[in-house]
Enzyme design. Structure first.
Site, PDB file in Angstrom:
ATOM      1  N   ARG A 188       0.860  -1.178   0.000  1.00  0.00           N
ATOM      2  CA  ARG A 188       0.000   0.000   0.000  1.00  0.00           C
ATOM      3  C   ARG A 188       0.903   1.237   0.000  1.00  0.00           C
ATOM      4  NH1 ARG A 188      -3.441  -2.954  -1.307  1.00  0.00           N
ATOM      5  NH2 ARG A 188      -5.496  -3.358  -0.373  1.00  0.00           N
ATOM      6  N   HIS A 248      -1.612   0.054  -9.613  1.00  0.00           N
ATOM      7  CA  HIS A 248      -2.191  -0.926  -8.677  1.00  0.00           C
ATOM      8  C   HIS A 248      -2.694  -2.169  -9.419  1.00  0.00           C
ATOM      9  CE1 HIS A 248      -3.999  -1.125  -4.361  1.00  0.00           C
ATOM     10  NE2 HIS A 248      -3.783  -2.332  -4.821  1.00  0.00           N
ATOM     11  N   GLU A 305      -3.216   7.858  -4.298  1.00  0.00           N
ATOM     12  CA  GLU A 305      -3.529   6.964  -5.392  1.00  0.00           C
ATOM     13  C   GLU A 305      -4.931   7.311  -5.873  1.00  0.00           C
ATOM     14  OE1 GLU A 305      -3.936   2.249  -5.479  1.00  0.00           O
ATOM     15  OE2 GLU A 305      -1.997   2.913  -4.690  1.00  0.00           O
TER      16      GLU A 305
HETATM   17  C1  GLV Z   1      -5.103  -5.390  -3.555  1.00  0.00           C
HETATM   18  O1  GLV Z   1      -4.374  -4.451  -3.359  1.00  0.00           O
HETATM   19  C2  GLV Z   1      -5.643  -6.210  -2.516  1.00  0.00           C
HETATM   20  O2  GLV Z   1      -5.517  -5.875  -1.330  1.00  0.00           O
HETATM   21  O3  GLV Z   1      -6.241  -7.238  -2.853  1.00  0.00           O
END
Ligand code: GLV
Ligand code: GLV
Length: 324
Positions: free
Chosen positions: A237, A285, A266
């Site tokens: 993250r 992401h 983000e």
């Molecule tokens: C993606 O970032 C997830 O947490 O599945």
């Protein structure tokens, strides 16, 4: 009365069919993040919510949801959910560990390799029409094979990254609150304090969850400990890294390069300083973004709803204590 399941984004594959076996579906149709006002309004009637990592499931929302018994996140990360608030209300929270581990680890290796071997700069160079004759000194990068990887957070994804790294002949260091004897035995991985890991690793890969304890784990001081030849990869993250400090470290070559699948904020605006740095790769992401993995996540999150509404233990529950 049939259960009502609020679905905040149309999921891929067969998830809606699975969900419809457990109740009626209230689907947010637009192909965009569900507006907060809509979420607050429509959760009032919901027995279950099937949500995305972009939906904030907090006390305010739960206060508006008197019937809610199940929250199912179509993600492994839980930083968008106030878990304690759910638990204290007896609401079971599901998520999708396991099914995305290998895809995310693949992407982590792609980014590590991209940062080390300057793939982003190479692509830019060719696209810009700069490719002339062969040069011995063009875009020289860092070795990956036989180097040392530092995995920050040795959970499922961290372990899958470490296994891949072992295939590259890398030595494996890891940090995190608990020792992982199985991984130490399997891969010869060594547990270190974060400070020592940062000093020793050639390639640092972040896979730890975002919690109050890991917020800005990679701070200005942390970046100063890293080798000037080191790379930093983040597939966890964005807020685990202090973005301003990272921009500074990349500009001043305190580290060689970074590769980020996640950022803070983000999304990044197109004029964000990170995007003007040649030694930083940013992708939007995509850790779990394969057809097969996204379908598996969608189905698992749907099965979690079905089991949760039946009062049965979910396949992947983040707060099993609610079953008391
Ligand atoms: C993606 O970032 C997830 O947490 O599945
Ligand atoms: C997620 O699956 C993790 O534990 O790293």
């Amino acid at each position: 009365m049939a259960s009502s399941i609020l679905v905040t984004r149309r999921p891929p594959g067969t998830a809606l069919d699975i969900l419809s076996s457990a109740g009626s579906i209230d689907l947010w149709e637009p192909d965009e993040i569900m507006l907060r006002v809509e979420l607050v309004r429509r959760v009032a009637e919901a027995d279950a919510v099937y949500c995305m990592l972009t939906d904030h499931i907090d006390s305010e929302l739960l206060d508006a949801a008197p019937r809610l018994r199940v929250v199912s996140n179509m993600a492994v990360g839980l930083d968008n959910i106030d878990l304690e608030a759910c638990t204290s209300r007896g609401i079971a929270v599901g998520h999708t560990p396991g099914v995305l581990t290998e895809a995310t680890a693949d992407l982590a290796m792609a980014l590590l390799l991209g940062a080390a071997r300057r793939i982003g700069e190479g692509i830019d160079y060719v696209r810009a029409g700069s490719w002339g004759e062969f040069r011995l000194d063009l875009l020289l990068g860092q070795e990956v094979h036989s180097s040392t990887i530092g995995v920050v957070g040795m959970g499922r994804i961290g372990a899958a990254v470490a296994r891949r790294a072992a295939g590259f002949g890398m030595s494996i260091l890891y940090s995190g609150p608990s020792r992982k004897p199985a991984i130490e035995q399997e891969l010869g991985a060594q547990h270190h304090r974060l400070d020592d890991l940062l000093r020793l690793a050639d390639h640092v890969v972040i896979t730890a969850p975002l919690t109050p304890e890991t917020h800005h784990l990679i701070s200005e001081d942390a970046l100063r400990l890293m080798k000037p030849t080191a790379t930093l990869t983040n597939v966890a993250r964005g807020p685990l890294v202090d973005t301003a400090a990272l921009v500074d470290a990349l500009q001043n070559r305190l580290i060689a390069s970074a590769a980020l699948d996640v950022t803070d904020p983000e999304p990044l605006s197109s004029d964000h300083p990170l995007l003007s740095l040649p030694n930083c790769i940013v992708i939007p992401h995509l850790g779990s973004a394969t057809l097969k993995t996204r379908a598996a996540m969608a189905d698992l999150a749907a099965r979690n709803v079905v089991l949760g509404l039946r009062g049965k233990p979910m396949e992947a529950c983040a707060n099993p204590e609610v079953y008391g």
